[in-house]
Design a protein around this motif. Sequence first.
Motif, short mmCIF file in Angstrom:
data_model
loop_
_atom_site.label_atom_id
_atom_site.label_comp_id
_atom_site.label_asym_id
_atom_site.label_seq_id
_atom_site.Cartn_x
_atom_site.Cartn_y
_atom_site.Cartn_z
N ASP A 154 5.59 -4.30 -7.15
CA ASP A 154 6.44 -5.47 -7.40
C ASP A 154 7.87 -5.09 -7.73
O ASP A 154 8.73 -5.97 -7.86
N GLU A 155 8.16 -3.78 -7.87
CA GLU A 155 9.52 -3.33 -8.11
C GLU A 155 10.15 -2.74 -6.86
O GLU A 155 11.29 -2.28 -6.89
N SER A 156 9.43 -2.73 -5.77
CA SER A 156 9.92 -2.14 -4.52
C SER A 156 10.38 -3.24 -3.57
O SER A 156 10.05 -4.42 -3.73
N MET A 157 11.15 -2.83 -2.57
CA MET A 157 11.47 -3.74 -1.47
C MET A 157 10.27 -3.72 -0.54
O MET A 157 9.99 -2.72 0.13
N LEU A 158 9.52 -4.83 -0.51
CA LEU A 158 8.24 -4.85 0.19
C LEU A 158 8.39 -5.40 1.60
O LEU A 158 9.09 -6.39 1.83
N ARG A 159 7.70 -4.76 2.52
CA ARG A 159 7.62 -5.21 3.90
C ARG A 159 6.32 -5.99 4.07
O ARG A 159 5.27 -5.56 3.60
N PRO A 160 6.36 -7.15 4.72
CA PRO A 160 5.13 -7.94 4.86
C PRO A 160 4.11 -7.25 5.75
O PRO A 160 4.47 -6.44 6.62
N THR A 161 2.85 -7.56 5.55
CA THR A 161 1.81 -7.05 6.45
C THR A 161 1.97 -7.70 7.82
O THR A 161 2.72 -8.66 7.99
N LEU A 162 1.20 -7.19 8.80
CA LEU A 162 1.32 -7.74 10.14
C LEU A 162 0.95 -9.21 10.19
O LEU A 162 1.58 -10.02 10.88
N THR A 163 -0.08 -9.58 9.45
CA THR A 163 -0.47 -11.00 9.45
C THR A 163 0.57 -11.86 8.73
O THR A 163 0.89 -12.96 9.18
N ALA A 164 1.11 -11.36 7.65
CA ALA A 164 2.14 -12.12 6.93
C ALA A 164 3.45 -12.17 7.71
O ALA A 164 4.31 -13.02 7.43
N LEU A 165 3.59 -11.28 8.69
CA LEU A 165 4.82 -11.24 9.47
C LEU A 165 4.87 -12.34 10.53
O LEU A 165 5.94 -12.64 11.06
N VAL A 166 3.73 -12.92 10.84
CA VAL A 166 3.68 -13.91 11.93
C VAL A 166 4.67 -15.05 11.74
O VAL A 166 5.42 -15.39 12.66
N PRO A 167 4.73 -15.71 10.56
CA PRO A 167 5.72 -16.80 10.41
C PRO A 167 7.16 -16.33 10.61
O PRO A 167 7.98 -17.05 11.20
N ARG A 195 0.84 -1.21 0.00
CA ARG A 195 0.00 0.00 0.00
C ARG A 195 0.87 1.25 0.00
O ARG A 195 0.59 2.21 -0.73
N GLN A 196 1.93 1.25 0.79
CA GLN A 196 2.83 2.41 0.82
C GLN A 196 3.52 2.60 -0.53
O GLN A 196 3.75 3.73 -0.95
N ALA A 197 3.87 1.49 -1.18
CA ALA A 197 4.60 1.60 -2.45
C ALA A 197 3.79 2.34 -3.50
O ALA A 197 4.35 3.02 -4.37
N ARG A 198 2.45 2.24 -3.44
CA ARG A 198 1.61 2.92 -4.42
C ARG A 198 1.48 4.41 -4.13
O ARG A 198 1.03 5.16 -4.99
N ARG A 199 1.87 4.84 -2.92
CA ARG A 199 1.67 6.24 -2.54
C ARG A 199 2.97 6.98 -2.25
O ARG A 199 2.95 8.15 -1.91
N ARG A 200 4.08 6.29 -2.38
CA ARG A 200 5.36 6.90 -2.02
C ARG A 200 5.73 8.01 -3.01
O ARG A 200 5.63 7.84 -4.22
N PRO A 201 6.17 9.18 -2.52
CA PRO A 201 6.61 10.26 -3.42
C PRO A 201 7.77 9.79 -4.29
O PRO A 201 8.63 9.02 -3.86
N ALA A 202 7.80 10.28 -5.52
CA ALA A 202 8.81 9.82 -6.48
C ALA A 202 10.22 10.11 -6.00
O ALA A 202 11.14 9.33 -6.24
N GLU A 203 10.42 11.24 -5.30
CA GLU A 203 11.78 11.61 -4.89
C GLU A 203 12.34 10.70 -3.80
O GLU A 203 13.53 10.76 -3.50
N LEU A 204 11.48 9.86 -3.20
CA LEU A 204 11.97 8.93 -2.19
C LEU A 204 12.40 7.60 -2.80
O LEU A 204 12.80 6.68 -2.08
N HIS A 205 12.29 7.47 -4.10
CA HIS A 205 12.73 6.24 -4.75
C HIS A 205 13.92 6.54 -5.64
O HIS A 205 13.89 7.46 -6.44
N GLY A 206 14.98 5.77 -5.50
CA GLY A 206 16.11 5.89 -6.40
C GLY A 206 17.32 6.57 -5.81
O GLY A 206 18.45 6.17 -6.07
N ALA A 207 17.09 7.62 -5.00
CA ALA A 207 18.23 8.37 -4.47
C ALA A 207 19.08 7.52 -3.54
O ALA A 207 20.32 7.65 -3.51
#
Length: 685
Positions: free
Chosen positions: A336-349, A217-229
Amino acid sequence: MSWLRALKHTARTGMKVERTRLEPLVALRAAVGLAIVIGFGLAFLGPGAAASSAFGAFMAAIATFQKSWRPRPVLALASGLTLAVSTFVGYLVGSSTGLFLALLAVWTFAAGLLWAAGPTAGIIASGNVAVMLVTVTLPTSVAQAAGHAAMIAAGGVVQALLIVLFPIRRWGAQRDALADALAAEADYARRLRHDPVCAFDPQPLMRARDAATVTARQARRRPAELHGARGLAERVRPVLASLADPAVGAPAEGPGRDRVRELLDAAGSVLDAAARAIRHGDPVRLPAPALAVLKSPDTADLLTGAPQRAARRLAALLDDVLETAEPRSGRLVAPDESMLRPTLTALVPTVLRSVRSELHPDSPILRHAVRVTAVACAGYLIGQALPLGHGYWAPMASVMIMRPDFSQTYARAVARFAGTLVGVAVATGIVQLAQPGMYLSGFLAVVSAGLMYVLMRTGYAVSQVCVSAYVVFLLGMGGVRWDQTVPDRVALTLVGGLLAMLAYALYPAWETPRLRTRLADWIAADGRYAAAVLGHYAAPADARRADVRTALLAARDARIDWQDAVDRAAGEPVRHRGLSRAAADGAGEAVAALGRNAMLLEAHLPDHSQAPVPGAAALAEAVRADTEAGAKAVRERGVPRWERVRALVSDEGAPVWGARDPGVLRAAGAQLLDALDEVSEALRG
């Protein structure tokens, strides 16, 4: 360090007040959320429900101040909901001392193990256990317990909604992390002008990487200047080092060195400008002289070979940094091109795997879980046995004080008692002068909590002053007189602190004896990084830069683990066991030099079209084998030997390099051997 010196050191640390940047608007939003739930509770449900909802909102707000890159509303909801469940389950068994002790033991042990998932999870879980000890005493029936649990959860929901409805400086933490990384590289560039082999702490880059790992969800809303630098900053660092180092860059003196100093100063200006633009979301403002130096055609006349290639590469990378740092530049990156952090439920394992990995006798996390469980149960029984009332304050203080390491536990014990003493004294004075009623007590509780939110990062003692006043005013809403709570709270806080300190002394998890293991892990990780870089020279056509990147990140993690271990060991009352302070400092500098030499080689990795470099494969295998064997020797209290690398870079290894002798690579091998020899020399001394 003796016990007396260690106690003095931790006491000073606990009472230290730091100057830090405050966040008054964020604190105001949290205080407003607390005021809403207290006001609603007092107006419609009574002081008991108001106190329950206040605890939920209070802890949910504290969760949002933790150092986590997850969305703040998620942290607030997680804190409020887990506290509500803990409170309700605690009340169901609260009538039986034996059952409640069993629940307290299970809950506290689980909270202790959750430190394996990181400090944010550990702090939230510990806070839930501590507050549960208070809130289970408020309801008088199962129905009321369910209502109080619902109010606690509602407090977390209110804080989450306020964050969503009134965002303050969106992506501010991520902006600061990326800007700090660029600013650290700017400072590094300027220091290289005077010290061409100066050290660089990778912590800002690692923190920026953590900040760049987002949810889908964050990856879809992240400002462009925060990616790449961040990726560009990672690539700039080795180029800066290779340009400045006399061994592979410009000569130590002369016109070429002067031009390198000018380029490094210009690079610092560019990186600082990009950092300011990203931090505030403003357009990039760059001094014209810096661009003139980077684009000057004279550079080609003053620098040749590897230094010239590094200068051109630096100018191109800095152009990309400026373009990326411009607000609304580039494109939004797909999830799918970002370094993704799992959701809280997916983090359980993942959390379960982390906890499972700590279930061995030498684990500091497991020892912390055992300690805090024993202390919480003992504190609860002692509090019930003492004729003071409010016996839950002793285990509550212990749970909030205890941490997996010695220094934090002892420092927090001193700070909590001192802060409690001052806080209840101030609150008592206000109560005696103002004689506040229910609503004024609620208002004073909100003010105290707001001050705590503002001053939270200045020191634990300061925050405890505000928390103690908050509790006095909060209990005053229900008509509890100050003289019924203040003496009990002070005495039982002292009991809880002493229990926490005694538990660590009797069942410690010292870091000092593990220093050799941490150092060995760092040596092995740096060896794998150097071998990955050399492997790229050995087979450019088949090499993958991702392998080098993975090895570099592992080496940085090992370095940070070593630095953290050294810092923790410095305050422990334990004699060194096989690794003195001088040996640790010397070995740490030598291993850092090993990693730096590998980084210089990474700055000039060959393209896929280039031919393999003779001898690179043999050197890569020698470095990998020697560092693995050396790490094993360090763990076994021996002095490592580097015979394979020594044989290759000596005259007897000449046939390996072939007729076309790669002087630069062979010289790099000699530098790697020098760093390894310095490790042995430090451990031998």
